[in-house]
Design a protein around this motif. Structure first.
Motif, PDB file in Angstrom:
ATOM      1  N   UNK A 286      11.651  92.852  39.645  1.00 27.56           N
ATOM      2  CA  UNK A 286      12.111  94.319  39.195  1.00 27.56           C
ATOM      3  C   UNK A 286      11.115  95.117  40.335  1.00 27.56           C
ATOM      4  N   UNK A 287      11.265  96.391  40.100  1.00 28.99           N
ATOM      5  CA  UNK A 287      10.700  97.426  41.047  1.00 28.99           C
ATOM      6  C   UNK A 287       9.248  97.453  40.957  1.00 28.99           C
ATOM      7  N   UNK A 288       8.660  96.931  39.749  1.00 27.12           N
ATOM      8  CA  UNK A 288       7.188  97.086  39.710  1.00 27.12           C
ATOM      9  C   UNK A 288       6.516  95.962  40.273  1.00 27.12           C
ATOM     10  N   UNK A 289       7.290  94.831  40.024  1.00 26.75           N
ATOM     11  CA  UNK A 289       6.593  93.617  40.345  1.00 26.75           C
ATOM     12  C   UNK A 289       6.729  93.276  41.929  1.00 26.75           C
TER      13      UNK A 289
ATOM     14  N   UNK B 126       5.531  94.583  34.050  1.00 28.71           N
ATOM     15  CA  UNK B 126       5.984  93.495  35.104  1.00 28.71           C
ATOM     16  C   UNK B 126       7.271  92.858  35.224  1.00 28.71           C
TER      17      UNK B 126
ATOM     18  N   UNK C 183       5.977 102.048  41.359  1.00 28.52           N
ATOM     19  CA  UNK C 183       6.048 102.298  42.535  1.00 28.52           C
ATOM     20  C   UNK C 183       7.102 103.359  42.926  1.00 28.52           C
TER      21      UNK C 183
END
Lengths: 139, 396, 146
Positions: free
Chosen positions: A63-66, B43, C133
């Motif tokens: 995913x985008x955060x990880x 996450x 992000x």
């Protein structure tokens, strides 16, 4: 690096990267270490730091955060490094392709050398996949 | 929060050797004592609720199964309960027993998995290898029932997808005998173990008041003396027809959570035994035909190994939900860290974090093979051979 | 005390503050005004001993609504107060976290995904998209306006 890879194939140390999986492949990876499958007989060990790893086991849609963290892990790993994508998620995205939080191009973040499909793949399939990798390393 | 002068911050994660999943904790310590804890999640967020609204009910069962690999029956079960709750649908008796059987087998395998991981976290790998070794027969039972070790795909709105035929019931009975004896042995061994006792008693205590205030569920709250269990409070499926006890402890520490889980394993084997007995006598259909779901709201819940799984479905009369809310047990159990981790030494913090059996994939809810890979054929053959072998063992 | 008595007792105590009551088997859905929410929640959580299961935000065609789900464990009953906010661009309501500490995460999540602002919330930050992000703003509301 042929000679190096041959030595690598004798004892592969793996590091487990869980990039937003459903936990199932991770449990099956851990299952490989326990008495029934006991993958340590092939010299394969799970290590705690990416600096020791020869192979990254990647599970999950990233995913985008990880994603930046996964990229960072890949850059920190010593070369040569091989990436094995465990499960349907790294190869095809499983049922999460419609989500708003996925990175569109997984290959740009972390290039995957070997896919082991299945949801989750059976431990036998993972052993078969790693055996294939050993074959490739031996040249 | 204002930090004192001699406070330090210790980041744990997102990728940490002890944490199975990517997770980030920021522990504020003074000397050796944890004074504050902050969690950063997200996450694992994959947007299940968003995707589920684009899928039909049958498809979203497949989807919610993939919220978490360990609770892969609890989520579908709560989801079908929610859809059935919209119209107050009933399910056939045989289907109820099959559902309960699968749910309880999952509880055994999940609790054994936690026991092993807890052993690993305190550096007691013998326990890890042991617990996981005796977990394998349970996975084999799943393979006999559904053909897969995890992600069973058994639930449907109005019943279950597959029947368990008499041959398999007999085979399951035999495997359950093995599971039963092993589980009794390991539970007795773990409860008597002086190492575990001296390491875990009185560590990471969550008081009853905190458990109630934080709305904790499952073994986390039952170890603190809050006696609620969805299986007794709102007995869906076959839970009203089987005999079992709810395990409650009053200490609130890691040891009490361990005891609750271990004793629940024994209760679960009892329930499985009763279900298998019933499956020998109760005949009939396994799936009611559900033509349509009317507009309305439904709440479905199920006592997963970690606590109450909650699904809320809002429908408009079409074949898909317009809002599907998922609340996993870890979502309310993880915030209890801020109560149970304060004031304990940092060496105890990780086992306290692990003691609620946190499942971040649940919390954040968050096949096209590339090219013609020869490896897929190998895998398929292997998998087929194994299924064939199991079938031969059952029939032969 | 069985479950119907509980529901009746609740309706008797707070009935004048509720509207649009939907009563189903073991479920009670009702609309409350934002000003009355705290009082209702205090009655449910402190006096009746209910447990907050979760809260659900939904976008309907003329409003954003937040539905709190309280479980009364001894009877298996659900009480669901619903708050409707007609200002869809900038929905604001009272937080219940000062009464129910367990509501902290779910209210932060609704702020994150739906843009609902909670007044008096002890920690008004994003939850899942914190330090994200990319710009992940109200993703669950995207393209849902009919």
């Amino acid at each position: 690096m042929g000679w190096y890879n041959k030595r690598l194939a004798k004892s592969i140390w793996v590091f487990h990267v869980s990039a937003s999986p459903c936990n199932n492949c991770d449990i099956e990876i851990l299952d490989l270490l326990t008495p029934k499958y006991d993958i340590e007989r092939f010299g394969i060990r799970l290590v705690g730091s990416v600096r020791h790893a020869d192979v990254l086991l990647l599970s999950g849609v990233i995913n985008q955060k990880v994603a930046p963290k996964v990229r960072k892990l890949y850059e920190q790993a010593p070369r040569p490094i091989f990436v094995v994508g465990i499960g349907t998620c790294p190869s095809g995205g499983c049922c999460f392709n419609d989500s708003y939080n996925l990175t569109p191009k997984r290959e740009d973040i972390i290039p995957i050398d070997l896919y082991i499909p299945g949801c989750p793949p059976k431990p036998e399939a993972m052993i078969a996949g790693v055996a294939k990798l050993v074959e490739v390393l031996n040249g | 929060m204002k930090l004192s002068e001699n406070a330090n911050q210790i980041p744990v994660g997102p990728f940490h050797p002890l944490l199975e999943e990517a997770e980030y904790f920021n522990l504020t310590v003074e000397g050796e004592t944890v004074v504050d804890i902050d969690m950063d999640i997200g996450w694992m967020h994959r947007g299940h609720e968003f995707i589920s609204e684009q899928k039909t009910f049958t498809q979203s069962i497949f989807l919610v199964e993939r919220i978490c690999g360990i609770c892969s029956t609890s989520h579908p079960l709560a989801c079908v309960h929610a859809v059935e709750d919209v119209d107050n649908l009933e399910i056939p008796e045989r289907a109820a027993y099959i559902r309960t059987l699968i749910g309880e087998l999952e509880r055994i395998h999940s609790h054994l998995l936690w026991l092993g991981l807890a052993g690993h976290f305190i550096g007691y790998d013998t326990l890890w290898m042991w617990a996981w070794k005796y977990r394998e027969p349970v996975l084999q039972m799943f393979e006999v029932i559904s053909g897969n070790r995890n992600h069973y795909g058994m639930m449907r709105v109005g019943g279950v997808a597959r029947d368990v035929d008499p041959d398999r019931v007999k085979a399951l009975d035999n495997i359950l005998d093995t599971v039963d004896s092993k589980v009794h042995m390991i539970v007795k061994a773990a409860m008597d173990d002086p190492v575990l006792k001296s390491r875990l008693v009185g560590v990471g205590v969550l008081s009853r008041e905190d458990a109630v205030a934080m709305c904790a569920v499952g073994p986390t709250s039952r170890a603190s003396g809050v006696p609620w269990d969805v299986r007794k409070d709102e007995p869906g499926d076959a839970y009203g027809m089987v005999d079992f006890d709810v395990i409650v402890q009053n200490g609130g520490g890691v040891w009490d959570k361990l005891v609750v889980r271990l004793l629940e394993i024994l209760e679960s084997t009892r329930i499985c035994r009763q279900c298998l007995e019933k499956l020998k006598t109760v005949k009939g259909p396994i799936l009611n035909d559900v033509k349509e779901i009317s507009a309305g709201e439904g709440i479905g819940r199920y006592e997963a190994p970690r606590g109450e799984v909650f699904h809320y479905v809002r429908t408009d009369g079409s074949n898909r939900a317009i809002r599907h809310k998922v609340r996993a047990p870890s979502y309310v159990n993880i915030p209890t860290f801020s109560a149970s981790c304060k004031g304990i030494p940092i060496a105890d913090a990780l086992i306290t974090l692990a003691a609620v059996d946190p499942c971040y994939c649940c919390t954040e809810r968050a096949l096209r093979v590339k090219g013609e890979d020869a490896g897929t054929i190998d895998f398929l053959t292997l998998s087929r051979e194994k299924t064939e072998r199991i079938r031969r063992e059952i029939h032969g | 005390m069985d479950r119907s008595d509980r529901t009746d007792a609740f309706l008797q105590a707070c009935g004048n503050k509720l509207s649009d009551v939907i009563r189903k088997r073991k479920r009670l859905y009702f609309v409350v005004r934002d000003e009355d929410l705290r009082e209702i929640v205090r009655y449910l959580f402190l006096d009746m001993g209910c447990r907050l299961s979760t809260a659900t935000a939904t976008e309907v065609y003329d409003a954003i609504e937040v539905l709190y789900q309280f479980s009364h464990d001894p009877s298996g009953c659900y009480f669901c107060p619903r708050v409707r906010m007609t200002d869809k661009e900038n929905p604001v309501m009272h937080s219940i976290t000062p009464v129910v500490p367990g509501a902290e995460w779910i209210e932060r999540e609704m702020f994150d995904f739906w843009g609902v602002t909670f007044r008096d919330h002890p920690r008004p930050e994003r939850l899942l998209a914190k330090d994200h992000p990319n710009h992940l703003d109200k993703p669950l509301r995207f393209g849902r306006v009919s």
